[in-house]
Design an enzyme around this catalytic site. Structure first.
Site, PDB file in Angstrom:
ATOM      1  N   ASP A  11       0.517  -1.624   0.145  1.00  0.00           N
ATOM      2  CA  ASP A  11      -0.256  -0.037  -0.038  1.00  0.00           C
ATOM      3  C   ASP A  11       1.266   0.933  -0.181  1.00  0.00           C
ATOM      4  O   ASP A  11       1.813   1.356   1.504  1.00  0.00           O
ATOM      5  CB  ASP A  11      -1.033   0.130   1.105  1.00  0.00           C
ATOM      6  CG  ASP A  11      -1.283  -1.047   1.968  1.00  0.00           C
ATOM      7  OD1 ASP A  11      -1.026  -2.288   0.722  1.00  0.00           O
ATOM      8  OD2 ASP A  11      -3.146  -1.321   2.155  1.00  0.00           O
ATOM      9  N   GLU A  42      -4.390   1.501  -2.786  1.00  0.00           N
ATOM     10  CA  GLU A  42      -5.690   2.268  -1.444  1.00  0.00           C
ATOM     11  C   GLU A  42      -5.222   3.500  -0.385  1.00  0.00           C
ATOM     12  O   GLU A  42      -6.415   3.965  -0.648  1.00  0.00           O
ATOM     13  CB  GLU A  42      -6.251   0.696  -0.524  1.00  0.00           C
ATOM     14  CG  GLU A  42      -5.531   0.994   0.106  1.00  0.00           C
ATOM     15  CD  GLU A  42      -6.361  -0.183   1.696  1.00  0.00           C
ATOM     16  OE1 GLU A  42      -7.540   0.381   1.523  1.00  0.00           O
ATOM     17  OE2 GLU A  42      -5.438  -0.082   1.476  1.00  0.00           O
ATOM     18  N   ASN A  43      -4.133   3.639  -0.504  1.00  0.00           N
ATOM     19  CA  ASN A  43      -3.629   4.957   0.688  1.00  0.00           C
ATOM     20  C   ASN A  43      -3.095   5.709  -0.751  1.00  0.00           C
ATOM     21  O   ASN A  43      -2.440   6.753   0.636  1.00  0.00           O
ATOM     22  CB  ASN A  43      -3.225   3.957   1.490  1.00  0.00           C
ATOM     23  CG  ASN A  43      -3.397   3.245   2.306  1.00  0.00           C
ATOM     24  OD1 ASN A  43      -3.327   2.331   2.494  1.00  0.00           O
ATOM     25  ND2 ASN A  43      -4.881   3.629   2.826  1.00  0.00           N
ATOM     26  N   ASN A  70      -9.821  -1.892   1.217  1.00  0.00           N
ATOM     27  CA  ASN A  70     -11.748  -1.032   1.470  1.00  0.00           C
ATOM     28  C   ASN A  70     -10.822   0.595   1.296  1.00  0.00           C
ATOM     29  O   ASN A  70     -12.413   1.235   1.201  1.00  0.00           O
ATOM     30  CB  ASN A  70     -11.752  -1.530   2.728  1.00  0.00           C
ATOM     31  CG  ASN A  70      -9.890  -1.284   3.655  1.00  0.00           C
ATOM     32  OD1 ASN A  70      -8.801  -1.699   3.817  1.00  0.00           O
ATOM     33  ND2 ASN A  70     -10.180  -0.804   5.180  1.00  0.00           N
ATOM     34  N   HIS A  71     -10.389   0.941   1.614  1.00  0.00           N
ATOM     35  CA  HIS A  71      -9.987   2.213   1.457  1.00  0.00           C
ATOM     36  C   HIS A  71     -10.583   2.863  -0.166  1.00  0.00           C
ATOM     37  O   HIS A  71     -10.467   4.189  -0.234  1.00  0.00           O
ATOM     38  CB  HIS A  71      -8.743   3.148   1.656  1.00  0.00           C
ATOM     39  CG  HIS A  71      -8.319   3.051   3.185  1.00  0.00           C
ATOM     40  ND1 HIS A  71      -7.750   2.238   4.063  1.00  0.00           N
ATOM     41  CD2 HIS A  71      -9.071   3.594   4.087  1.00  0.00           C
ATOM     42  CE1 HIS A  71      -7.861   2.377   5.117  1.00  0.00           C
ATOM     43  NE2 HIS A  71      -8.730   3.601   5.699  1.00  0.00           N
ATOM     44  N   HIS A 154      -6.535  -8.454   0.331  1.00  0.00           N
ATOM     45  CA  HIS A 154      -6.505  -7.457   1.577  1.00  0.00           C
ATOM     46  C   HIS A 154      -7.076  -7.853   2.403  1.00  0.00           C
ATOM     47  O   HIS A 154      -8.757  -7.754   2.546  1.00  0.00           O
ATOM     48  CB  HIS A 154      -7.472  -6.297   0.470  1.00  0.00           C
ATOM     49  CG  HIS A 154      -6.666  -5.265   1.009  1.00  0.00           C
ATOM     50  ND1 HIS A 154      -5.516  -4.400   0.999  1.00  0.00           N
ATOM     51  CD2 HIS A 154      -7.375  -4.268   1.723  1.00  0.00           C
ATOM     52  CE1 HIS A 154      -5.528  -3.149   1.535  1.00  0.00           C
ATOM     53  NE2 HIS A 154      -6.661  -2.535   1.454  1.00  0.00           N
ATOM     54  N   HIS A 179      -2.889  -4.516   3.382  1.00  0.00           N
ATOM     55  CA  HIS A 179      -4.331  -4.177   4.670  1.00  0.00           C
ATOM     56  C   HIS A 179      -3.203  -3.881   5.837  1.00  0.00           C
ATOM     57  O   HIS A 179      -3.236  -2.193   6.198  1.00  0.00           O
ATOM     58  CB  HIS A 179      -5.275  -5.103   4.329  1.00  0.00           C
ATOM     59  CG  HIS A 179      -6.187  -4.141   6.146  1.00  0.00           C
ATOM     60  ND1 HIS A 179      -6.515  -2.951   5.422  1.00  0.00           N
ATOM     61  CD2 HIS A 179      -6.218  -4.940   6.802  1.00  0.00           C
ATOM     62  CE1 HIS A 179      -7.359  -2.337   5.935  1.00  0.00           C
ATOM     63  NE2 HIS A 179      -7.132  -3.386   7.088  1.00  0.00           N
ATOM     64  N   HIS A 181      -0.142  -2.939   6.342  1.00  0.00           N
ATOM     65  CA  HIS A 181       0.881  -2.138   6.573  1.00  0.00           C
ATOM     66  C   HIS A 181       1.919  -3.455   6.694  1.00  0.00           C
ATOM     67  O   HIS A 181       3.319  -1.859   6.985  1.00  0.00           O
ATOM     68  CB  HIS A 181       0.746  -0.739   6.857  1.00  0.00           C
ATOM     69  CG  HIS A 181      -0.570  -0.596   5.657  1.00  0.00           C
ATOM     70  ND1 HIS A 181      -0.673   0.723   6.161  1.00  0.00           N
ATOM     71  CD2 HIS A 181      -1.313  -0.805   4.744  1.00  0.00           C
ATOM     72  CE1 HIS A 181      -1.946   1.295   5.149  1.00  0.00           C
ATOM     73  NE2 HIS A 181      -2.198   0.295   4.883  1.00  0.00           N
TER      74      HIS A 181
HETATM   75 FE   LIG Z   1      -3.683   0.508   3.133  1.00  0.00          FE
HETATM   76 FE   LIG Z   2      -6.919  -1.365   3.504  1.00  0.00          FE
END
Ligand SMILES: [Fe+2]
Ligand SMILES: [Fe+2]
Length: 264
Positions: A11, A42-43, A70-71, A154, A179, A181
């Protein structure tokens, strides 16, 4: 089948993640000579979601496929981004099949072996979604089994990620977690029905080395101490780019290792 070299990147978090990736990409490419680079985005936009501009940034610096998590849904332009940016996936099982965009796609590039990339979310300590195990089985049944399949799973719980890895072993060529990190040290080849799958519980992240999972650390400590904090912002440089390398051939995966490159 042509041997295929794949780099996956954890990520990418905020502006520090973008700077870190821009600085470390030449080293990563030189070391692993990848045919394909897959990054989780996603981030990438302020830590929450992915804008069109930042998706294009990833493609411009050499990323071939962008997975998410999810983000992705933190930004209200996610449908526009997934519709207009090529080579971006969403976690397939977070929405019904008839929603825009997909979490499974086959990719082709001249002179390279085609690959298929699948993006799924776990369910333990995560937002509700359809069962990733059953979704994998259902999607896999429709795929060309002669083309390597790489899965970004994830998820939060190490147990769910390991269970998923073994569930997909022998079918996917590589399964890697994203996810949390935080990179795990368990990159290895697992075998099922005589076929080999590269597996790692979590490949880590690309962002601030001294932040807390990408976020400015003082903000997070304030939140734990007092229950309230300023808005989350990305921690500063130095940065780290974490991920994994997979070497894939006709038997599945033949080699894997995790990596971490630093940007100062
Ligand atoms: Fe993430
Ligand atoms: Fe995530």
């Amino acid at each position: 089948m042509q041997e295929t070299r794949i780099v996956v990147l954890g990520d990418v978090f905020g502006d520090t993640g973008r700077k870190t990736l821009a600085k470390t990409m030449p080293e990563i490419v030189e070391k692993y000579q990848p045919d394909w680079i897959i990054a989780n985005g996603e981030n990438i936009s302020g830590g929450n979601g992915i804008s069109k501009k930042h998706a294009n940034f990833l493609l411009q610096i050499g990323v071939d496929v962008i997975t998410t998590g999810n983000h992705l849904f933190a930004r209200n332009d996610w449908q526009e981004v997934t519709a207009s940016v090529k080579n971006i996936l969403r976690p397939h099982n977070m929405l019904p099949d008839n929603f825009p965009s997909k979490g499974i796609k086959r990719f082709s590039k001249e002179g390279k072996q085609d690959i298929q990339v699948m993006n799924l979310c776990g369910r333990v300590f995560m937002e509700p979604c359809f069962c990733p195990f059953q979704t994998f089985d259902r999607l896999f049944a429709e795929l060309d089994s002669s083309v390597p399949l790489i899965v970004d799973f994830h998820a939060e719980a190490t147990s769910e990620k390991q269970a998923f890895g073994w569930h997909a072993a022998g079918r996917a060529s590589a399964v890697y977690g994203t996810h949390t990190h935080v990179q795990t040290s368990d990159a290895r080849i697992i075998t099922s029905n005589g076929r080999n799958t590269a597996f790692i519980t979590d490949i880590g992240m690309t962002g601030s080395r001294d932040g807390i999972i990408g976020v400015d650390r003082d903000t997070i400590i304030d939140r734990f101490l007092g229950g309230y904090s300023d808005r989350f912002t990305a921690g500063d440089l130095p940065g780290k780019a974490e991920g994994a390398f997979f070497l894939i051939d006709g038997s599945g995966a033949v080699q894997t290792e995790s990596f971490r490159f630093f940007a100062f």
